[in-house]
Design a protein around this motif. Structure first.
Motif, PDB file in Angstrom:
ATOM      1  N   LEU A  37       0.825  -1.204   0.000  1.00  9.56           N
ATOM      2  CA  LEU A  37       0.000   0.000   0.000  1.00  9.56           C
ATOM      3  C   LEU A  37       0.862   1.258   0.000  1.00  9.56           C
ATOM      4  O   LEU A  37       0.498   2.264  -0.614  1.00  9.56           O
ATOM      5  CB  LEU A  37      -0.926   0.002   1.227  1.00  9.56           C
ATOM      6  N   GLY A  38       2.000   1.193   0.695  1.00 10.80           N
ATOM      7  CA  GLY A  38       2.899   2.332   0.696  1.00 10.80           C
ATOM      8  C   GLY A  38       3.526   2.587  -0.667  1.00 10.80           C
ATOM      9  O   GLY A  38       3.835   3.733  -1.019  1.00 10.80           O
ATOM     10  N   LEU A  39       3.693   1.520  -1.450  1.00  3.54           N
ATOM     11  CA  LEU A  39       4.315   1.647  -2.777  1.00  3.54           C
ATOM     12  C   LEU A  39       3.325   2.085  -3.857  1.00  3.54           C
ATOM     13  O   LEU A  39       3.737   2.623  -4.890  1.00  3.54           O
ATOM     14  CB  LEU A  39       4.943   0.312  -3.183  1.00  3.54           C
ATOM     15  N   ILE A  40       2.030   1.858  -3.634  1.00  2.43           N
ATOM     16  CA  ILE A  40       1.036   2.155  -4.671  1.00  2.43           C
ATOM     17  C   ILE A  40       1.028   3.625  -5.092  1.00  2.43           C
ATOM     18  O   ILE A  40       1.057   3.925  -6.297  1.00  2.43           O
ATOM     19  CB  ILE A  40      -0.368   1.688  -4.232  1.00  2.43           C
ATOM     20  N   PRO A  41       0.979   4.611  -4.150  1.00  2.52           N
ATOM     21  CA  PRO A  41       0.981   6.006  -4.620  1.00  2.52           C
ATOM     22  C   PRO A  41       2.243   6.382  -5.388  1.00  2.52           C
ATOM     23  O   PRO A  41       2.189   7.209  -6.301  1.00  2.52           O
ATOM     24  CB  PRO A  41       0.855   6.816  -3.314  1.00  2.52           C
ATOM     25  N   ILE A  42       3.372   5.768  -5.042  1.00  3.62           N
ATOM     26  CA  ILE A  42       4.608   6.038  -5.785  1.00  3.62           C
ATOM     27  C   ILE A  42       4.496   5.463  -7.195  1.00  3.62           C
ATOM     28  O   ILE A  42       4.879   6.104  -8.180  1.00  3.62           O
ATOM     29  CB  ILE A  42       5.819   5.442  -5.048  1.00  3.62           C
ATOM     30  N   ALA A  43       3.938   4.242  -7.308  1.00  4.17           N
ATOM     31  CA  ALA A  43       3.746   3.626  -8.620  1.00  4.17           C
ATOM     32  C   ALA A  43       2.737   4.392  -9.466  1.00  4.17           C
ATOM     33  O   ALA A  43       2.792   4.352 -10.700  1.00  4.17           O
ATOM     34  CB  ALA A  43       3.296   2.176  -8.457  1.00  4.17           C
ATOM     35  N   MET A  44       1.816   5.111  -8.815  1.00 13.43           N
ATOM     36  CA  MET A  44       0.829   5.922  -9.530  1.00 13.43           C
ATOM     37  C   MET A  44       1.431   7.224 -10.044  1.00 13.43           C
ATOM     38  O   MET A  44       0.751   8.007 -10.700  1.00 13.43           O
ATOM     39  CB  MET A  44      -0.355   6.226  -8.607  1.00 13.43           C
ATOM     40  N   GLY A  45       2.713   7.461  -9.734  1.00 15.81           N
ATOM     41  CA  GLY A  45       3.365   8.685 -10.186  1.00 15.81           C
ATOM     42  C   GLY A  45       3.107   9.879  -9.308  1.00 15.81           C
ATOM     43  O   GLY A  45       3.339  11.031  -9.716  1.00 15.81           O
ATOM     44  N   LEU A  46       2.638   9.643  -8.077  1.00 16.53           N
ATOM     45  CA  LEU A  46       2.312  10.742  -7.173  1.00 16.53           C
ATOM     46  C   LEU A  46       3.484  11.129  -6.277  1.00 16.53           C
ATOM     47  O   LEU A  46       3.364  12.018  -5.447  1.00 16.53           O
ATOM     48  CB  LEU A  46       1.109  10.355  -6.298  1.00 16.53           C
ATOM     49  N   GLY A  47       4.607  10.439  -6.459  1.00 16.53           N
ATOM     50  CA  GLY A  47       5.778  10.750  -5.638  1.00 16.53           C
ATOM     51  C   GLY A  47       6.357  12.126  -5.917  1.00 16.53           C
ATOM     52  O   GLY A  47       7.216  12.606  -5.180  1.00 16.53           O
ATOM     53  N   ARG A  48       5.875  12.781  -6.986  1.00 10.58           N
ATOM     54  CA  ARG A  48       6.376  14.122  -7.301  1.00 10.58           C
ATOM     55  C   ARG A  48       5.894  15.151  -6.282  1.00 10.58           C
ATOM     56  O   ARG A  48       6.462  16.230  -6.168  1.00 10.58           O
ATOM     57  CB  ARG A  48       5.930  14.536  -8.704  1.00 10.58           C
ATOM     58  N   HIS A  49       4.806  14.823  -5.563  1.00  9.88           N
ATOM     59  CA  HIS A  49       4.308  15.692  -4.502  1.00  9.88           C
ATOM     60  C   HIS A  49       5.011  15.314  -3.199  1.00  9.88           C
ATOM     61  O   HIS A  49       4.947  14.157  -2.773  1.00  9.88           O
ATOM     62  CB  HIS A  49       2.798  15.551  -4.335  1.00  9.88           C
ATOM     63  N   LEU A  50       5.630  16.274  -2.576  1.00 16.43           N
ATOM     64  CA  LEU A  50       6.451  15.985  -1.404  1.00 16.43           C
ATOM     65  C   LEU A  50       5.633  15.390  -0.269  1.00 16.43           C
ATOM     66  O   LEU A  50       6.063  14.436   0.375  1.00 16.43           O
ATOM     67  CB  LEU A  50       7.159  17.269  -0.933  1.00 16.43           C
ATOM     68  N   HIS A  51       4.435  15.946  -0.016  1.00 16.37           N
ATOM     69  CA  HIS A  51       3.646  15.445   1.113  1.00 16.37           C
ATOM     70  C   HIS A  51       3.130  14.034   0.853  1.00 16.37           C
ATOM     71  O   HIS A  51       2.993  13.231   1.770  1.00 16.37           O
ATOM     72  CB  HIS A  51       2.493  16.400   1.441  1.00 16.37           C
ATOM     73  N   ILE A  52       2.861  13.696  -0.422  1.00 20.37           N
ATOM     74  CA  ILE A  52       2.420  12.338  -0.744  1.00 20.37           C
ATOM     75  C   ILE A  52       3.581  11.357  -0.617  1.00 20.37           C
ATOM     76  O   ILE A  52       3.416  10.237  -0.124  1.00 20.37           O
ATOM     77  CB  ILE A  52       1.809  12.292  -2.161  1.00 20.37           C
ATOM     78  N   LEU A  57       6.213   6.979   2.385  1.00 18.04           N
ATOM     79  CA  LEU A  57       7.369   6.484   3.140  1.00 18.04           C
ATOM     80  C   LEU A  57       6.997   6.231   4.603  1.00 18.04           C
ATOM     81  O   LEU A  57       7.463   5.273   5.217  1.00 18.04           O
ATOM     82  CB  LEU A  57       8.525   7.475   3.046  1.00 18.04           C
ATOM     83  N   SER A  58       6.148   7.093   5.150  1.00 17.63           N
ATOM     84  CA  SER A  58       5.691   6.901   6.534  1.00 17.63           C
ATOM     85  C   SER A  58       4.862   5.635   6.664  1.00 17.63           C
ATOM     86  O   SER A  58       4.987   4.892   7.639  1.00 17.63           O
ATOM     87  CB  SER A  58       4.871   8.114   6.989  1.00 17.63           C
ATOM     88  N   ALA A  59       4.008   5.395   5.655  1.00 14.36           N
ATOM     89  CA  ALA A  59       3.179   4.181   5.674  1.00 14.36           C
ATOM     90  C   ALA A  59       4.058   2.937   5.634  1.00 14.36           C
ATOM     91  O   ALA A  59       3.804   1.962   6.358  1.00 14.36           O
ATOM     92  CB  ALA A  59       2.213   4.198   4.492  1.00 14.36           C
TER      93      ALA A  59
END
Length: 211
Positions: A37-52, A57-59
């Protein structure tokens, strides 16, 4: 890595969770699911937003390190290895999980979503994970397994949150992780009291507390 592939793995862990009787394996599966679940937002390309990125990473840190640490500590204290006599058998649990997953796929098409929402399987995966967590909560007797069910239920809520993650402030995301930590902490206290009072973590013994 494709987000749909990570979501498929998440749904696969749901089936494995309801089919296993070993408490330690259930804990490991919950940890794996949390990391996915922690990797999903990164795979969605949302890692460009710092808070996301920080949320993801916190998750991973909380679900992949903190939770297994608390679980293994509790497991050493209560000395249980298997869920011997669940309210719902493992074969029936697996069938119910499959039914819940199928219904989730059907219900997801009827929900109003933000235009352009992706990936496609995010909503049915969230519904299926919610159902799996609820199934574990109501069908298992051991308190530790029920905690695992609570965590899976929270994972489903987390998946739903990813639908609007770009609009959600970091305070809300931190609140989700805090709820997770508080839930594990509180259940740890409950497990400790059950063990001290009854020398067991079978929740059937809680009936002895009534007047």
């Amino acid at each position: 890595m494709s987000p749909d592939f990570l979501i498929a793995l998440t749904m696969l862990t749901n089936f494995t969770l309801v089919a296993t009787s070993r408490v330690n394996k259930a804990i490991q599966l919950v940890v794996v699911q949390g990391i996915l679940l922690g990797l999903i937002p990164i795979a969605m390309g949302l890692g460009r937003h710092l808070h996301i990125l920080f949320m993801a990473l916190s998750a991973i840190a909380v679900k992949g390190w903190l939770i297994p640490f608390l679980f293994r500590r509790a497991l050493r204290e209560v000395h249980i290895r298997r869920e011997v006599d669940p309210y719902v058998g493992y074969t029936m649990s697996l069938l119910l999980c499959a039914l819940g997953t199928g219904l989730s796929l059907v219900l997801a098409h009827g929900l109003p979503l933000k235009p352009g929402t992706s990936p496609t399987f995010l909503v049915p995966a969230a519904l299926a994970t919610l159902f799996t967590g609820f199934l574990l909560l109501v069908s298992r007797r051991k308190a530790l397994t029920q905690v695992a069910g609570y965590l899976v239920l929270e994972n489903g809520i987390y998946l739903f949150g990813l639908l609007l993650v770009e609009e959600m402030p970091i305070l809300v995301e931190t609140g989700i992780l805090l709820d997770l930590f508080v839930g594990v902490f509180v259940m740890g206290i409950v497990i400790n009291h059950i063990r001290s009072a009854f020398d067991s973590t079978d929740t059937r013994h809680l009936a002895e507390l009534k007047d």
